[in-house]
Design a protein around this motif. Structure first.
Motif, mmCIF file in Angstrom:
data_model
loop_
_atom_site.group_PDB
_atom_site.id
_atom_site.type_symbol
_atom_site.label_atom_id
_atom_site.label_comp_id
_atom_site.label_asym_id
_atom_site.label_seq_id
_atom_site.Cartn_x
_atom_site.Cartn_y
_atom_site.Cartn_z
ATOM 1 N N GLY A 167 2.296 57.040 56.435
ATOM 2 C CA GLY A 167 3.488 56.760 57.253
ATOM 3 C C GLY A 167 3.238 57.086 58.718
ATOM 4 O O GLY A 167 3.638 56.330 59.618
ATOM 5 N N THR A 168 2.562 58.189 58.962
ATOM 6 C CA THR A 168 2.271 58.566 60.350
ATOM 7 C C THR A 168 1.399 57.498 61.012
ATOM 8 O O THR A 168 1.635 57.095 62.155
ATOM 9 N N GLU A 169 0.391 57.030 60.272
ATOM 10 C CA GLU A 169 -0.472 55.990 60.847
ATOM 11 C C GLU A 169 0.314 54.696 61.101
ATOM 12 O O GLU A 169 0.043 53.974 62.049
ATOM 13 N N MET A 170 1.297 54.447 60.251
ATOM 14 C CA MET A 170 2.106 53.223 60.444
ATOM 15 C C MET A 170 2.801 53.248 61.807
ATOM 16 O O MET A 170 2.786 52.278 62.537
ATOM 17 N N TRP A 171 3.460 54.375 62.138
ATOM 18 C CA TRP A 171 4.167 54.357 63.423
ATOM 19 C C TRP A 171 3.206 54.477 64.604
ATOM 20 O O TRP A 171 3.459 53.909 65.662
ATOM 21 N N VAL A 172 2.091 55.168 64.366
ATOM 22 C CA VAL A 172 1.101 55.249 65.447
ATOM 23 C C VAL A 172 0.593 53.838 65.770
ATOM 24 O O VAL A 172 0.461 53.456 66.930
ATOM 25 N N ASN A 173 0.344 53.050 64.722
ATOM 26 C CA ASN A 173 -0.163 51.692 64.946
ATOM 27 C C ASN A 173 0.850 50.794 65.642
ATOM 28 O O ASN A 173 0.508 49.736 66.139
ATOM 29 N N ARG A 174 2.096 51.219 65.672
ATOM 30 C CA ARG A 174 3.123 50.404 66.307
ATOM 31 C C ARG A 174 3.297 50.732 67.791
ATOM 32 O O ARG A 174 4.090 50.094 68.481
ATOM 33 N N LEU A 175 2.571 51.737 68.284
ATOM 34 C CA LEU A 175 2.733 52.116 69.689
ATOM 35 C C LEU A 175 2.224 51.005 70.605
ATOM 36 O O LEU A 175 1.270 50.289 70.263
ATOM 37 N N THR A 176 2.830 50.888 71.758
ATOM 38 C CA THR A 176 2.479 49.785 72.664
ATOM 39 C C THR A 176 1.780 50.278 73.929
ATOM 40 O O THR A 176 1.483 49.511 74.819
ATOM 41 N N TRP A 177 1.554 51.556 74.001
ATOM 42 C CA TRP A 177 0.858 52.186 75.127
ATOM 43 C C TRP A 177 -0.470 51.457 75.370
ATOM 44 O O TRP A 177 -1.126 51.031 74.416
ATOM 45 N N THR A 178 -0.857 51.315 76.634
ATOM 46 C CA THR A 178 -2.030 50.476 76.949
ATOM 47 C C THR A 178 -3.333 51.014 76.345
ATOM 48 O O THR A 178 -4.301 50.273 76.187
ATOM 49 N N GLY A 179 -3.336 52.290 75.999
ATOM 50 C CA GLY A 179 -4.561 52.855 75.426
ATOM 51 C C GLY A 179 -4.776 52.486 73.965
ATOM 52 O O GLY A 179 -5.817 52.831 73.385
ATOM 53 N N MET A 180 -3.822 51.777 73.357
ATOM 54 C CA MET A 180 -3.928 51.522 71.910
ATOM 55 C C MET A 180 -5.207 50.786 71.525
ATOM 56 O O MET A 180 -5.827 51.083 70.516
ATOM 57 N N GLN A 181 -5.581 49.832 72.382
ATOM 58 C CA GLN A 181 -6.779 49.061 72.043
ATOM 59 C C GLN A 181 -8.012 49.970 72.025
ATOM 60 O O GLN A 181 -8.807 49.943 71.087
ATOM 61 N N GLY A 182 -8.106 50.783 73.075
ATOM 62 C CA GLY A 182 -9.225 51.727 73.154
ATOM 63 C C GLY A 182 -9.183 52.698 71.979
ATOM 64 O O GLY A 182 -10.214 53.028 71.371
ATOM 65 N N TRP A 183 -7.997 53.110 71.654
ATOM 66 C CA TRP A 183 -7.820 54.047 70.531
ATOM 67 C C TRP A 183 -8.288 53.414 69.222
ATOM 68 O O TRP A 183 -9.036 54.010 68.458
ATOM 69 N N ASN A 184 -7.886 52.165 69.008
ATOM 70 C CA ASN A 184 -8.233 51.494 67.754
ATOM 71 C C ASN A 184 -9.737 51.346 67.572
ATOM 72 O O ASN A 184 -10.242 51.368 66.449
ATOM 73 N N THR A 185 -10.453 51.186 68.666
ATOM 74 C CA THR A 185 -11.896 50.966 68.534
ATOM 75 C C THR A 185 -12.704 52.256 68.723
ATOM 76 O O THR A 185 -13.927 52.241 68.657
ATOM 77 N N SER A 186 -12.014 53.360 68.944
ATOM 78 C CA SER A 186 -12.742 54.634 69.100
ATOM 79 C C SER A 186 -13.266 55.121 67.748
ATOM 80 O O SER A 186 -12.702 54.783 66.701
ATOM 81 N N THR A 187 -14.299 55.909 67.818
ATOM 82 C CA THR A 187 -14.891 56.416 66.573
ATOM 83 C C THR A 187 -14.198 57.704 66.150
ATOM 84 O O THR A 187 -13.954 58.586 66.971
ATOM 85 N N ARG A 188 -13.922 57.791 64.884
ATOM 86 C CA ARG A 188 -13.335 59.011 64.339
ATOM 87 C C ARG A 188 -14.477 59.946 63.948
ATOM 88 O O ARG A 188 -15.452 59.503 63.346
ATOM 89 N N THR A 189 -14.361 61.226 64.282
ATOM 90 C CA THR A 189 -15.446 62.143 63.923
ATOM 91 C C THR A 189 -14.930 63.210 62.974
ATOM 92 O O THR A 189 -13.748 63.549 62.992
ATOM 93 N N ARG A 190 -15.840 63.712 62.172
ATOM 94 C CA ARG A 190 -15.402 64.750 61.235
ATOM 95 C C ARG A 190 -15.536 66.108 61.897
ATOM 96 O O ARG A 190 -16.286 66.272 62.862
ATOM 97 N N PHE A 191 -14.811 67.067 61.400
ATOM 98 C CA PHE A 191 -15.016 68.438 61.871
ATOM 99 C C PHE A 191 -15.070 69.372 60.673
ATOM 100 O O PHE A 191 -14.560 69.047 59.586
ATOM 101 N N GLY A 192 -15.700 70.516 60.873
ATOM 102 C CA GLY A 192 -15.813 71.485 59.779
ATOM 103 C C GLY A 192 -15.450 72.877 60.265
ATOM 104 O O GLY A 192 -15.351 73.127 61.469
ATOM 105 N N THR A 193 -15.181 73.769 59.337
ATOM 106 C CA THR A 193 -14.910 75.163 59.688
ATOM 107 C C THR A 193 -15.873 76.034 58.894
ATOM 108 O O THR A 193 -16.657 75.514 58.081
ATOM 109 N N LYS A 194 -15.764 77.342 59.086
ATOM 110 C CA LYS A 194 -16.686 78.255 58.410
ATOM 111 C C LYS A 194 -16.657 78.046 56.893
ATOM 112 O O LYS A 194 -17.685 77.917 56.249
ATOM 113 N N SER A 195 -15.492 77.966 56.344
ATOM 114 C CA SER A 195 -15.394 77.852 54.879
ATOM 115 C C SER A 195 -15.499 76.421 54.377
ATOM 116 O O SER A 195 -15.809 76.198 53.210
ATOM 117 N N PHE A 196 -15.179 75.461 55.228
ATOM 118 C CA PHE A 196 -15.151 74.063 54.772
ATOM 119 C C PHE A 196 -15.923 73.158 55.728
ATOM 120 O O PHE A 196 -15.419 72.822 56.802
#
Ligand SMILES: Nc1ncnc2c1ncn2[C@@H]1O[C@H](COP(=O)(O)OP(=O)(O)OP(=O)(O)O)[C@@H](O)[C@H]1O
Length: 675
Positions: A603-632
């Motif tokens: 649901g959160t991604e649904m409304w995020v995808n509906r945003l009209t801010w000019t950065g949306m295109q850049g956002w859509n094509t940006s790479t998602r990166t993983r992160f880790g913590t000490k335990s995980f």
């Protein structure tokens, strides 16, 4: 005569206003002349003052015209509307402007009868206008059933025909300006207000936003800025209650030396509680504000002691408190949550706009008391319904920061109820993908969602709230009780609620007034956040330590009203506010626990995808990166573009701060580095 009087009086503009009152059968001068009132001292709707003044000036200049046509040289005005809207004051302004005296008479005077009225109306002192006040109290519409009500009987001895006679009967004065006022135009007999007796009718209404601005400026003059006036009017309007100009005037008089106080005390019956944790030495540490959801749950109680503050309910140090990263301030909001309280039920907020204004008032007070935080980075963090409130709060900060002058760095929306229908619409597929629904049940759930969508599309907000409640009941039944806050858990058996084994389904004394759906929603989403141990701790240990909570205030005692007051606003989305923030270069961070059901990540991604801010295109094509913590090593993912970032938090349900402490702290430190 009228014309001459006006000319003569205008030449003596500095003399005072002479007032006559009816005493028995004659007019008597009342006291010494009063200071004259300028026309602009009564603030009316745009164009109204000039309309009335033009009319009366034209009448004054038209004596000849009337004589030539054999029309009685008289004009009658009816000013009607709620009390305290300036009807009487404006008439005295007109008299001052034209240089007349005023003769004031109230028809509710018990000593007045038809003969006296006739005599008085026809023997006014020279150069005067007559004001007949409260005409409804005396002579009312004969068809109005209220007139048979004993409370209206015997209020006057003037009869209807007596009044009509006095106004236009044979013996009446040739020249006359007559003003009548009433709060109840609907009670007047139509014969009384027909043209010839009443030539001009004007409605005097309660203050509009524009009138509030003008009154503020008139009252404070050079002591205030135009921005102050706009801010005051916006706050006052957001209360969504009728405010008379007389009430406004009274409010200004209370704070006559300080327009800022007039703004911040606009809601005198609302009291906001906050709790600040400040670490020394400060080293320019940032400040995080925490806003709990519900609405009606407590930041200072639940958020602080059960999620992220330095101590837990048993008084033990929390291993991963957010205080490691920043100073923390917990605000109990909307007012009525936690230790915040209202003195009068009219002071509850009903929508996020009002909540935003309250938070702005809080911010003004807080940064005045703690100016040391003005330059330090300030962020808003929140959870659930707190997200809706936080987006709006961020918007009003950005809009008012020329006055507030703080170092606002951004808003972080955790599992936020920003777009209710996106959540309602995504529950089916999310639960289906996780084996909680079969095909038949999925269809059932989606059909109910479609029904809610229709109501929202038609802006039937209260019905949509009921529909949402029914949807939750349906999901509860078909899944056998999946937890709304973590799909790996059952009903109320979550870790975060383990202290709340004894859930009180029974109706408490306030709860029974809520509509059933709202009551069930409240029991599900807010009541558990006031478990017995937390309430006891806040109401004993904390109350004693603070020594500032009035005895009448019970921790969370008004939370059910806070919740139910949002009935018409629960289902209203405000992702457009998020869009606005992004377009206005504000940092927006969204974070979501992947096990949350109520505000699921889909649901959160649904409304995020509906945003009209000019950065949306850049956002859509940006790479998602993983992160880790000490335990995980695989704790989640993050994607950033421009002033927007999205954090996917694995293993967390709705209460990210509680469920995944390490990930939360890591995310906070990264947010500080990248914004
Ligand atoms: N529109 C306004 N602009 C400025 N001040 C106002 C306005 N309306 C009312 N006031 C102030 O409020 C007080 C009461 O106003 P006033 O008696 O003229 O109201 P009213 O409409 O005649 O009330 P009622 O119907 O109860 O007789 C006065 O002190 C007046 O200056």
């Amino acid at each position: 005569m009228v014309e001459d009087a006006a000319t003569e009086a205008l030449s003596k503009i500095d003399t005072g206003l002479v007032v006559y009152k009816a005493l028995g059968p004659e007019w008597r001068r009342s006291g010494v002349p009063r200071p004259k009132r300028r026309l602009d001292s009564v603030v009316l709707k745009e164009g109204m003052t000039s309309r009335i003044v033009d009319d009366i000036e034209e009448f004054v200049a038209s004596r000849k015209w009337y004589e030539e046509r054999g029309v009685p040289y008289r004009r009658g005005y009816l000013f009607y509307g709620p009390p305290g809207t300036g009807k009487s004051s404006f008439i005295t302004c007109l008299a001052s402007h034209l240089g007349y005296s005023v003769c004031i008479m109230s028809l509710s005077d018990r000593l007045l009868d038809d003969d006296r009225l006739n005599l008085l109306l026809n023997t006014p002192p020279q150069n005067s206008i007559i004001i007949l006040e409260d005409i409804d109290a005396a002579v009312t519409n004969r068809e109005d059933p209220k007139n048979s009500d004993p409370i209206y009987q015997g209020m006057t001895r003037v009869t209807m025909s007596g009044l009509l006679n006095a106004i236009d009967g044979v013996g009446c004065a040739e020249e006359r300006l007559l003003f009548m006022t009433t709060n109840h135009v609907e009670r007047l007999d139509s014969a009384l207000i027909r043209p010839g007796r009443v030539d001009v009718k004007e409605y005097f209404g309660n203050a509009t936003q524009e009138m509030m601005e003008n009154m503020f400026i008139r009252f404070y003059g050079d002591n205030c800025s135009a921005d102050d006036a706009v801010e005051f009017a916006r706050q006052a309007a957001s209360l969504e209650v009728e405010i008379s100009p007389a009430t406004l005037q009274g409010h200004f008089l209370l704070y006559k030396k300080d327009p800022r106080l007039a703004i911040s005390h606009i809601r005198d019956n609302a009291n906001t509680f906050w709790w600040l944790y400040s670490v020394q030495p400060s080293n320019n540490r940032p400040l995080f504000l925490w806003l709990q959801g519900g609405p009606g749950s407590s930041s200072s109680g639940y958020g602080n002691l059960e999620e992220l503050g330095p101590k837990d309910l048993d008084g033990k140090d929390r291993a991963s408190t957010w205080l490691q990263v920043a100073d923390l301030v917990f605000v109990d909001n909307p007012v009525g949550a936690g230790f915040s309280y209202v003195d009068d039920s009219s002071a509850y907020t009903k929508n996020v706009t009002q909540i935003g204004q309250d938070l702005l008032a809080w911010a003004r007070a807080f940064f005045t008391v703690h100016p040391e935080y003005r330059t330090r980075p300030f962020y808003i963090f929140c959870e659930s319904y707190g997200g809706k409130m936080s987006a709006e709060f961020a918007r009003v900060i950005v809009q008012n920061n020329n006055i507030l002058r703080i170092n606002f760095k951004g808003v972080a929306l955790g599992d936020s109820w920003i777009s209710p229908m996106d959540y309602v619409n995504s529950w089916g597929q999310y639960l289906y993908a996780n084996s909680y629904l079969d095909d038949i049940q999925l269809k059932q759930v989606n059909a109910q969602a479609a029904h809610c969508q229709k109501l929202v599309d038609n802006q039937q907000w209260s019905q949509a709230t009921n529909c949402w409640g029914d949807m939750e009941d349906l999901i509860g039944t078909v899944t056998g009780g999946v937890s709304w806050y973590n799909i790996l858990k059952y009903g109320d058996q979550d870790d975060w609620s383990k202290k709340r084994r004894k859930r009180e389904i029974d109706l408490d004394k306030d709860n029974h007034v809520l509509p059933e759906t709202i009551q069930r929603l409240y029991n599900r989403h807010v009541k558990p956040m006031y478990d017995v141990d937390l309430n006891d701790y806040m109401d004993t240990v904390v109350r004693q330590k603070l020594g500032i909570i009035p005895p009448k205030v019970k921790f969370g005692g008004q939370s059910n009203q806070v919740f139910s007051m949002q009935y018409g606003d629960f289902m209203v989305p405000n992702y457009d506010t998020v869009d606005w923030l992004l377009k206005n270069q504000t940092n927006v961070i969204v974070y979501n626990g992947n096990l949350d059901l109520i505000c699921d990540t889909i649901g959160t991604e649904m409304w995020v995808n509906r945003l009209t801010w000019t950065g949306m295109q850049g956002w859509n094509t940006s790479t998602r990166t993983r992160f880790g913590t000490k335990s995980f090593p695989l704790a989640g993912y993050v994607k950033r573009y421009g002033n927007f970032q999205f954090w996917w938090i694995l293993r967390a349900g709705h209460m990210v701060a509680h469920d995944t402490e390490e990930s939360s702290i890591y995310m906070l430190s990264q947010i500080l580095k990248t914004t």
